[in-house]
Design a protein around this motif. Structure first.
Motif, PDB file in Angstrom:
ATOM      1  N   GLN A  27       0.827  -1.210   0.000  1.00  0.00           N
ATOM      2  CA  GLN A  27       0.000   0.000   0.000  1.00  0.00           C
ATOM      3  C   GLN A  27       0.862   1.261   0.000  1.00  0.00           C
ATOM      4  O   GLN A  27       2.007   1.257   0.408  1.00  0.00           O
ATOM      5  CB  GLN A  27      -0.904   0.009   1.231  1.00  0.00           C
TER       6      GLN A  27
ATOM      7  N   SER B   4       2.437   4.131   3.586  1.00  0.00           N
ATOM      8  CA  SER B   4       2.572   3.155   4.659  1.00  0.00           C
ATOM      9  C   SER B   4       3.718   3.614   5.553  1.00  0.00           C
ATOM     10  O   SER B   4       4.430   4.574   5.204  1.00  0.00           O
ATOM     11  CB  SER B   4       2.883   1.765   4.082  1.00  0.00           C
TER      12      SER B   4
ATOM     13  N   ARG C   3      -3.948   0.654  -2.686  1.00  0.00           N
ATOM     14  CA  ARG C   3      -3.218  -0.616  -2.727  1.00  0.00           C
ATOM     15  C   ARG C   3      -2.984  -0.888  -4.218  1.00  0.00           C
ATOM     16  O   ARG C   3      -3.885  -1.391  -4.907  1.00  0.00           O
ATOM     17  CB  ARG C   3      -4.023  -1.732  -2.086  1.00  0.00           C
TER      18      ARG C   3
ATOM     19  N   ARG D 260      -9.911  -1.764   0.303  1.00  0.00           N
ATOM     20  CA  ARG D 260      -9.214  -0.899  -0.647  1.00  0.00           C
ATOM     21  C   ARG D 260      -8.397   0.178   0.067  1.00  0.00           C
ATOM     22  O   ARG D 260      -7.451   0.717  -0.488  1.00  0.00           O
ATOM     23  CB  ARG D 260     -10.225  -0.257  -1.609  1.00  0.00           C
TER      24      ARG D 260
ATOM     25  N   PRO E 150      -5.717   1.841   2.528  1.00  0.00           N
ATOM     26  CA  PRO E 150      -4.470   1.504   3.221  1.00  0.00           C
ATOM     27  C   PRO E 150      -4.715   1.401   4.725  1.00  0.00           C
ATOM     28  O   PRO E 150      -5.628   2.043   5.262  1.00  0.00           O
ATOM     29  CB  PRO E 150      -3.555   2.691   2.890  1.00  0.00           C
TER      30      PRO E 150
END
Length: 564
Positions: A118, A121, A137, A280, A282
């Motif tokens: 993702q 992050s 992602r 979907r 993150p």
């Protein structure tokens, strides 16, 4: 932790480009450096770079001047980014990494880890200049595009899909691709010009501010003008498309014809499952501990085949097992049974292809594929060159021809041969032949292929214990490569090769002439006729003034082969 400073598009790991190379490289890291500090420890990084450069499984070069950077380049991208290793506080193999390195289904855990990748992050923080650009992602959304659009071409990926930096832009990107396909139909016969125009327009649109202010330097180079900047961005985008498609193929969920990638028909239920169940959004953006727990977990996210009912239905539907035969087996035993069934299916496909090839039923298809590779119509040309040459060698008949590449459930290639073996191995009873193919050109061809080709030849000679030849095929063979093999073949005895080397360079047009002569010849070529060509090519060294003269003589041998 990494910081995304200026990128306005998705980016994908290009080093190493092939997922299968991750396994030996991670193994080297954890076997030699587990428990040691990595971050900021250039001594360990440099030592790993040297260890990697010396490994027989490694093909390429690590920077001698910037060896620590080379090490970080290989380890912090896919191995750390996909959660196979933990580099802080010390180097450790994660649970996901253990499953990837030592498990029986590396493709399955690789698929899980792609779904978890993702942006942003804790590993990929957004820099101040691009704050708010990423919320996605990437692999999950690209998979969604492939499912909704039925397929995705490399051009569609690099021009439009790379702009999917936020999953909330999904419909915009999907509609851009659909519009592109509609316009493409109107520009038949002008596709290359059309796609170049569209790529230029999109890059200019993405980087309007940077271009207008002159802030067009890239991480790799300092570009001084807009044309150079756009050219560099297009090159990066092509690399990202190639890398992403290779990663997808490794999961065994996708298939390719060399022009596009699509979901394998029998994998659609599995893909639909993850598209419906994997979030979907993150996760754990600012919580490194929770993020690592999630990323390193070898059982997350849950896949379609983790459900017993789904596995049983799959085995009964596709492989004719009964409910009684499957009862009492664990999930892993059912997966093992599925894997064996799939492998048996692939073996049967190869056998069928072999029969068709030996009958010359696929002759024109083989020739057409070579021409498409040469005209740059196939996106993963090295892979398809290897596969198509296996088909050509099989068509020549006379022996047992083994391609060391991996195929999918429909017989299409997934990945090239590993770095420690020939691309193709041929056993003709009284002699053996290793076949190596490459699209490399120029000095890089000699530097990249000279040592591996001779090493693989020596390994096959030792394994077979009989007269062995090597055929090195490339569209264009560099003069340095010709000189290398010309000189090597004149050494009277090399213990490692079991005597005098027998390596025959052959340019692709000459190899295609062999195929043509075989096709037009009355009757099927015999093993002895294959050996006669190879030995004649080697013997011509004695009559050659230099490597250029030898090249001409080999070409003439190919023209005359099997011609009455």
């Amino acid at each position: 932790m990494g910081v995304i400073k200026s990128s306005k598009t998705l980016f994908f790991t290009t080093s190493p480009r092939s997922p299968k190379k991750l396994i030996p490289e991670i193994t080297l890291l954890v076997d030699g450096f587990s428990g040691q500090s990595w971050s900021g420890n250039e001594q360990v990084q440099e030592k790993f770079a040297r260890t990697l450069a010396d490994a027989t499984t490694f093909e390429g070069n690590t920077s001698k001047k910037y060896s620590a950077f080379s090490a970080r380049d290989r380890i912090t991208r896919s191995p750390q980014g996909l959660g196979f290793v933990n580099l802080s506080p010390t180097i450790q193999l994660t649970d996901a990494g253990k499953e990837f390195i030592y498990g029986s289904r590396p493709h399955e855990i690789f698929f899980r880890q792609l779904l978890k990748f993702q942006l942003p992050s804790p590993y990929h923080k957004e820099g101040r200049k691009i704050k708010g650009t990423f919320w996605v992602r990437p692999y999950l959304e690209i998979i969604r595009l492939i499912r909704d659009l039925e397929y995705l071409t490399p051009d569609e990926f690099r021009i439009f899909a790379l702009q999917l930096t936020d999953y909330r832009k999904y419909e915009i990107v999907k509609n851009q691709i659909l519009s592109f396909r509609g316009e493409k139909e109107k520009r038949k016969g002008q596709y290359k010009k059309f796609v170049d125009e569209v790529a230029n327009q999109e890059i200019f649109k993405i980087y309007t501010k940077e271009i207008e202010t002159g802030n067009i330097e890239t991480r790799e180079t300092t570009t001084s003008d807009v044309k150079s900047f756009i050219r560099k961005e297009k090159s990066n985008m092509r690399d990202y498309a190639d890398a992403c498609f290779r990663y997808f193929r490794f999961t065994e969920m996708f298939m390719s014809d060399g022009r596009s990638i699509r979901i394998a028909p029998d994998k659609i239920p599995e893909i639909d499952f993850v598209l419906e169940t994997v979030p979907r959004e993150p996760a754990y953006i600012d919580d490194i501990t929770a993020f690592k727990d999630y990323l390193f977990d070898a059982e997350q996210p849950r896949l379609y085949v983790d459900d017993r009912d789904n596995l049983e239905n799959m085995l009964m539907r596709h492989f004719s097992y009964t409910k009684r035969e499957l009862s009492g087996k664990t999930i892993n035993e059912l997966k093992d049974l599925r894997d064996r069934s799939v492998q048996a299916k692939r073996t049967a496909i190869v056998q069928k292809q072999t029969e068709e090839l030996k009958s010359y039923a696929l002759y024109q298809e083989v020739i057409d594929t070579y021409n498409e590779i040469l005209s740059d119509e196939i996106y993963d040309a090295p892979l398809f060159l290897e596969w198509n040459t296996w088909r050509a060698m099989t068509m020549l008949d006379g022996g047992s021809i083994k391609g060391n590449f991996k195929i999918d459930d429909l017989g299409r290639p997934i990945s090239t041969a590993q770095g420690n073996m020939p691309d193709i191995e041929c056993d003709y009873g009284t002699f053996a032949l290793s076949v190596e193919v490459t699209l490399q050109r120029g000095q890089r061809q000699y530097e990249s292929e000279g040592e591996p080709v001779t090493r693989h030849y020596a390994q096959l000679q030792k394994a077979k214990g009989k007269t062995t030849y090597c055929l090195f095929i490339a569209p264009s063979i560099n003069r340095a490569t010709w000189a290398h093999f010309f000189g090597l073949n004149q050494i009277k005895n090399i213990t490692a090769y079991g005597g005098k080397p027998k390596i025959v360079p052959l340019e692709l047009d000459s190899f295609m002439r062999l195929i043509e002569n075989s096709y037009t010849n009355e009757g099927v070529p015999h093993a002895q006729e294959v050996q006669n060509f190879l030995q004649t090519a080697i013997d011509e060294i004695e009559n050659s003034i230099d490597e250029i003269d030898w090249r001409k003589r080999i070409s003439a041998c190919a023209d005359r082969w099997l011609v009455a």
